[in-house]
Design a protein around this motif. Structure first.
Motif, PDB file in Angstrom:
ATOM      1  N   TYR A   1      81.316   5.799 -20.526  1.00 32.40           N
ATOM      2  CA  TYR A   1      81.815   4.930 -19.457  1.00 32.40           C
ATOM      3  C   TYR A   1      82.299   5.751 -18.261  1.00 32.40           C
ATOM      4  N   ALA A   2      82.973   6.856 -18.526  1.00 35.21           N
ATOM      5  CA  ALA A   2      83.443   7.723 -17.433  1.00 35.21           C
ATOM      6  C   ALA A   2      82.257   8.296 -16.661  1.00 35.21           C
ATOM      7  N   PHE A   3      81.188   8.662 -17.381  1.00 30.55           N
ATOM      8  CA  PHE A   3      79.987   9.197 -16.730  1.00 30.55           C
ATOM      9  C   PHE A   3      79.333   8.131 -15.853  1.00 30.55           C
ATOM     10  N   ILE A   4      79.227   6.911 -16.374  1.00 26.22           N
ATOM     11  CA  ILE A   4      78.639   5.815 -15.589  1.00 26.22           C
ATOM     12  C   ILE A   4      79.464   5.559 -14.331  1.00 26.22           C
ATOM     13  N   ALA A   5      80.778   5.680 -14.447  1.00 23.67           N
ATOM     14  CA  ALA A   5      81.661   5.377 -13.324  1.00 23.67           C
ATOM     15  C   ALA A   5      81.599   6.422 -12.226  1.00 23.67           C
ATOM     16  N   GLY A   6      81.431   7.695 -12.598  1.00 22.40           N
ATOM     17  CA  GLY A   6      81.531   8.727 -11.565  1.00 22.40           C
ATOM     18  C   GLY A   6      80.661   9.940 -11.737  1.00 22.40           C
ATOM     19  N   GLY A   7      79.724   9.908 -12.672  1.00 19.25           N
ATOM     20  CA  GLY A   7      78.843  11.052 -12.855  1.00 19.25           C
ATOM     21  C   GLY A   7      79.453  12.118 -13.752  1.00 19.25           C
ATOM     22  N   THR A   8      78.816  13.284 -13.763  1.00 17.51           N
ATOM     23  CA  THR A   8      79.186  14.364 -14.681  1.00 17.51           C
ATOM     24  C   THR A   8      80.614  14.842 -14.469  1.00 17.51           C
ATOM     25  N   LYS A   9      81.049  14.966 -13.215  1.00 15.16           N
ATOM     26  CA  LYS A   9      82.386  15.504 -12.935  1.00 15.16           C
ATOM     27  C   LYS A   9      83.506  14.592 -13.430  1.00 15.16           C
ATOM     28  N   SER A  10      83.234  13.295 -13.513  1.00 18.72           N
ATOM     29  CA  SER A  10      84.300  12.361 -13.874  1.00 18.72           C
ATOM     30  C   SER A  10      84.649  12.397 -15.362  1.00 18.72           C
ATOM     31  N   VAL A  11      83.742  12.929 -16.188  1.00 20.97           N
ATOM     32  CA  VAL A  11      84.006  12.950 -17.633  1.00 20.97           C
ATOM     33  C   VAL A  11      85.149  13.906 -17.977  1.00 20.97           C
ATOM     34  N   PRO A  12      85.062  15.194 -17.612  1.00 20.33           N
ATOM     35  CA  PRO A  12      86.217  16.072 -17.893  1.00 20.33           C
ATOM     36  C   PRO A  12      87.469  15.652 -17.128  1.00 20.33           C
TER      37      PRO A  12
END
Length: 416
Positions: A236-247
């Motif tokens: 869900y974090a990846f869908i919301a903002g891409g790779t950088k948003s996950v960490p």
């Protein structure tokens, strides 16, 4: 240590009650007939409290919603995010139970007649029976909770449409909601005694094999819930903002997660969730709407436990959980449990009353699903509370807003 004991006191007392009840069922079987009425009294008080509690909680919440066009867009997006992701949680749980079945002990009593009735009803009859009643007085029965939920929503909407003329009635709803929440708190203080009494009865009837039965669904929940927590929230974090948003999400989700685990309270996690959303870059216009509403309306942990409890009840009664109609109803109940009962103290118990009503589950399966609901609470709270943050990220993405991460703050956090 004292803080942990205080925050988990209800669970600790419940475990003590269950333990004492189990010992009585094992070593003093002659006392069980005298103890079981205590469990019946507790359940009856809970059933009595359900209807007014649902009415005031739902109607007052709906009546209090206000908004302009932008807020309306955020609320619409939020609703879709909540519904879709909760449905995903429910479906994944069903698939998990299909792949890793949790067997149950059955007493083989009292289920055949109810099952025949459920099978004989046509789909149209079920829809009519679940969502409506023929007379107003029938709304007050716990057998028609779903119809009563719909009625309560309609009352809330009607209050909003009535404007200032309905202000006194709105104050009545808000006051009634507070009164009934306090009443439920009082009733739930009898939980250790009531469920302990029912547990004594079950141990006496089913024997020590009962403990192996509870270990299996609990193990499933904690393993599945942990995997869901890390994998789905990352997706869900990846869908919301891409790779950088996950960490970025996980970096700022540590404090809310620990707060939820240590306090066992979604409400106590709300301030740290708002701070985490700010650090992630969720606009305040989104975070200040989604996270407070999500605190009561968005419950991933409750969604998973709802499916598990329905599965366990069906397993106890030797019913077929994987029948398509049952699965569709289970997902629908899960949505209601997550988005309706979430704002009510011990709201999981309200959800259990709903599934009992919809499936006409006999009383012998009720203590099992209530106890499982209580014992999964720590991880459920983590999933429920921290899911609000990642939901706010998704709402930001799909409502046309943007994540705006303060660059200096990121550098500061990276160097810390």
């Amino acid at each position: 240590m004292q803080s942990i004991i205080k925050n988990y006191s209800s669970i600790i007392l419940l475990l003590i009650g269950i333990t004492i009840g189990s010992l009585l069922g094992l070593f003093l079987p002659n006392a069980v007939p005298y103890i079981k009425p205590l469990g019946d009294i507790f359940l009856n008080l809970l059933f009595v409290a359900v209807i007014p509690l649902l009415f005031f909680a739902i109607s007052s919440s709906v009546a209090n919603i206000e908004g302009n066009n932008r807020l309306g867009r955020i609320l619409t997006t939020m609703s879709l995010v909540f519904i879709i992701t909760i449905t995903i949680a429910a479906i994944l749980t069903i698939l998990g139970l299909w792949a890793f079945p949790v067997t149950a002990v059955s007493d083989g009593k009292g289920s055949e007649e109810t099952l025949i009735q459920a099978v004989n009803d046509s789909w149209g009859d079920k829809i009519v029976r679940f969502v409506t009643v023929g007379e107003f007085v029938n709304l007050l029965s716990r057998q028609n909770i779903l119809a009563f939920v719909i009625f309560s929503f309609l009352v809330g909407i009607s209050v909003r449409k009535s404007g200032e003329l309905a202000t006194p009635f709105l104050r009545f709803l808000i006051a009634g909601n507070e009164v009934m929440k306090n009443m439920l708190d009082i009733v739930m203080k009898l939980g250790p005694i009531g469920l302990g009494a029912y547990f004594a009865h079950q141990v006496h009837e089913l024997g020590p094999e009962l403990f192996g039965f509870y270990a299996k669904p609990l193990s499933f929940y904690y393993i599945f819930g942990t995997v869901f927590f890390f994998v789905l929230f990352s997706v869900y974090a990846f869908i919301a903002g891409g790779t950088k948003s996950v960490p970025l999400f996980w970096k700022n989700n540590i404090t809310p997660s620990l707060t939820a685990l240590s306090t066992c309270s979604s409400l106590a996690t709300l301030p740290s969730n708002l701070l985490a959303a700010k650090q992630i870059g969720v606009p305040s216009s989104v975070a200040n709407v989604v996270i407070p509403l999500g605190n009561t309306l968005y419950k991933n942990g409750s969604a998973i436990s709802s499916i598990l409890k329905i599965y366990v009840a069906f397993s106890i009664l030797e019913w077929n959980f994987f029948e398509p109609t049952t699965l569709v109803m289970a997902v629908g109940i899960t949505l209601l449990v997550s988005m309706v009962a979430g704002g009510i103290p011990n709201g999981g118990f309200i959800g259990e009353m709903l599934m009992i009503s919809v499936y006409s589950i006999p009383n012998e399966a009720i203590p099992a699903i209530m106890i499982i609901g209580a014992l999964v609470d720590p991880l459920a709270t983590v999933l429920n509370a921290t899911g609000d943050t990642v939901a706010s990220m998704l709402v930001t993405r799909f409502s046309g807003e943007r994540l705006t991460i303060p660059e200096k703050q990121n550098l500061h956090n990276d160097n810390a």
